[in-house]
Design an enzyme around this catalytic site. Structure first.
Site, mmCIF file in Angstrom:
data_model
loop_
_atom_site.group_PDB
_atom_site.id
_atom_site.type_symbol
_atom_site.label_atom_id
_atom_site.label_comp_id
_atom_site.label_asym_id
_atom_site.label_seq_id
_atom_site.Cartn_x
_atom_site.Cartn_y
_atom_site.Cartn_z
ATOM 1 N N SER A 1 0.840 -1.194 0.000
ATOM 2 C CA SER A 1 0.000 0.000 0.000
ATOM 3 C C SER A 1 0.878 1.248 0.000
ATOM 4 O O SER A 1 1.632 1.492 0.946
ATOM 5 C CB SER A 1 -0.907 0.010 1.232
ATOM 6 N N HIS B 1 -1.115 -1.143 -4.305
ATOM 7 C CA HIS B 1 -2.411 -0.748 -3.755
ATOM 8 C C HIS B 1 -2.383 0.757 -3.505
ATOM 9 O O HIS B 1 -1.475 1.276 -2.865
ATOM 10 C CB HIS B 1 -2.643 -1.512 -2.451
ATOM 11 N N ASP C 1 -4.508 3.982 -2.063
ATOM 12 C CA ASP C 1 -5.633 4.366 -1.214
ATOM 13 C C ASP C 1 -6.059 5.801 -1.480
ATOM 14 O O ASP C 1 -5.279 6.734 -1.281
ATOM 15 C CB ASP C 1 -5.239 4.223 0.259
ATOM 16 N N MET D 1 -8.598 8.752 -0.362
ATOM 17 C CA MET D 1 -9.449 9.160 0.773
ATOM 18 C C MET D 1 -9.852 10.618 0.600
ATOM 19 O O MET D 1 -9.025 11.456 0.223
ATOM 20 C CB MET D 1 -8.663 9.028 2.076
ATOM 21 N N HIS E 1 -8.188 1.715 -4.404
ATOM 22 C CA HIS E 1 -9.200 1.529 -3.359
ATOM 23 C C HIS E 1 -9.806 2.898 -3.046
ATOM 24 O O HIS E 1 -9.160 3.741 -2.442
ATOM 25 C CB HIS E 1 -8.484 0.920 -2.133
ATOM 26 N N MET F 1 -11.938 5.234 -1.052
ATOM 27 C CA MET F 1 -12.640 5.495 0.215
ATOM 28 C C MET F 1 -13.196 6.906 0.115
ATOM 29 O O MET F 1 -12.741 7.834 0.770
ATOM 30 C CB MET F 1 -11.652 5.360 1.381
ATOM 31 N N MET G 1 -12.119 -5.577 4.442
ATOM 32 C CA MET G 1 -11.319 -4.660 5.261
ATOM 33 C C MET G 1 -11.077 -5.298 6.626
ATOM 34 O O MET G 1 -12.004 -5.768 7.278
ATOM 35 C CB MET G 1 -12.054 -3.329 5.461
ATOM 36 N N ASP H 1 -7.228 -6.204 3.477
ATOM 37 C CA ASP H 1 -6.541 -4.908 3.593
ATOM 38 C C ASP H 1 -6.639 -4.372 5.014
ATOM 39 O O ASP H 1 -7.734 -4.131 5.510
ATOM 40 C CB ASP H 1 -7.202 -3.924 2.608
HETATM 41 C C1 DX5 Z 1 -6.611 1.733 5.258
HETATM 42 C C2 DX5 Z 1 -6.095 1.451 3.882
HETATM 43 C C3 DX5 Z 1 -5.046 0.409 3.837
HETATM 44 C C4 DX5 Z 1 -3.786 0.745 4.568
HETATM 45 C C5 DX5 Z 1 -3.024 -0.500 4.828
HETATM 46 O O1 DX5 Z 1 -7.603 2.702 5.176
HETATM 47 O O2 DX5 Z 1 -7.160 1.033 3.047
HETATM 48 O O3 DX5 Z 1 -4.749 0.064 2.491
HETATM 49 O O4 DX5 Z 1 -2.974 1.665 3.897
HETATM 50 O O5 DX5 Z 1 -1.912 -0.176 5.588
HETATM 51 P P1 DX5 Z 1 -1.367 -1.144 6.728
HETATM 52 O O6 DX5 Z 1 -0.892 -2.383 6.047
HETATM 53 O O7 DX5 Z 1 -0.276 -0.340 7.341
HETATM 54 O O8 DX5 Z 1 -2.506 -1.430 7.673
HETATM 55 ZN ZN ZN Z 2 -6.679 0.151 1.066
#
Ligand code: DX5
Ligand code: ZN
Length: 225
Positions: free
Chosen positions: A16, A41, A43, A45, A75, A77, A146, A184
């Protein structure tokens, strides 16, 4: 970019990027690619769906340029994924995953992702009943369970997520069409064996990879080599 190979039978590790050194994202991507990462990956947000803001399509496009050969697993969010999926596909996402809890017409959004030429994923928070994704299991290429509440990297794995991975695997097997099962949040070399045994195909790992001095060693351990 050819379509990603989504056949089951081998574990994919998806570092990630949220945990990488952002000022050196290109080098970090090169480093995890050399260390054996299968996917990246990413993320996204928005400060509404989750209490944190990360990056948008420009960041995805930068990662795409830095990682021409890696599967880019995005991903979302964000509160209104339907408004943005096209932009993320155009930015170079191979897979776009959306949350069942976001206020949108889930089925329509999944169709929109596929019609733009990307693979579609669905995900759900740790407190959301697994049954909520059942109606769309035939319409996705990826199911993401998740194992932390989304919003931040570096959180502890929620133990009950292991049973949810097993249950998601059962639901997916019963449903027929092949899709990959991804986990994840808080994935480590310690919990990876149980997750693999429970039927996970893709393990996302932020801190466990980018927080390690040895990316290749961390990826190998999570993969179980
Ligand atoms: C959380 C994210 C994850 C996160 C994972 O909101 O969707 O992808 O970055 O990071 P670790 O492996 O550090 O939990
Ligand atoms: Zn994620």
């Amino acid at each position: 970019m050819p379509r990603p190979d989504m056949t089951r039978g081998r574990i994919r590790i998806a570092p990630s990027l949220l945990a990488c050194k952002f000022e050196r994202m290109g080098e970090e991507i090169e480093a995890v690619r050399g260390a054996g990462a299968d996917w990246l990956h990413f993320d996204v947000m928005d400060g509404h769906f989750v209490p944190n803001i990360s990056v948008g399509p420009l960041g995805v496009a930068a990662a795409r340029r830095a990682a021409p050969g890696l599967v880019l697993d995005v991903h979302l969010m964000i509160a209104q994924p339907d408004r943005y999926v096209e932009e993320f596909v155009l930015a170079g996402a191979d897979i776009v995953t959306v949350h069942v809890e976001a206020p949108h017409h889930l089925h329509r959004t999944l169709q929109a992702i596929r019609s733009r030429g990307a693979l579609a994923g669905v995900t759900l928070n740790p407190g959301t009943p697994l049954g909520s994704i059942e109606p769309v299991l035939g319409d996705v290429d990826l199911v993401l369970v998740m194992s932390v509440n989304p919003g931040f990297g570096g959180q502890e794995f929620i133990p009950s997520a292991l049973d949810r991975v097993r249950e998601a695997r059962r639901m997916m097997d019963a449903r027929g069409p092949e899709a990959l099962l991804e986990v994840d949040g808080g994935v480590t070399a310690g919990n990876a064996p149980a997750l693999r045994e429970a039927g996970a195909d893709v393990l996302v790992a932020g801190t466990a990879v980018f927080g390690s001095p040895d990316y290749a060693g961390a990826i190998r351990k999570i993969r179980g080599e």
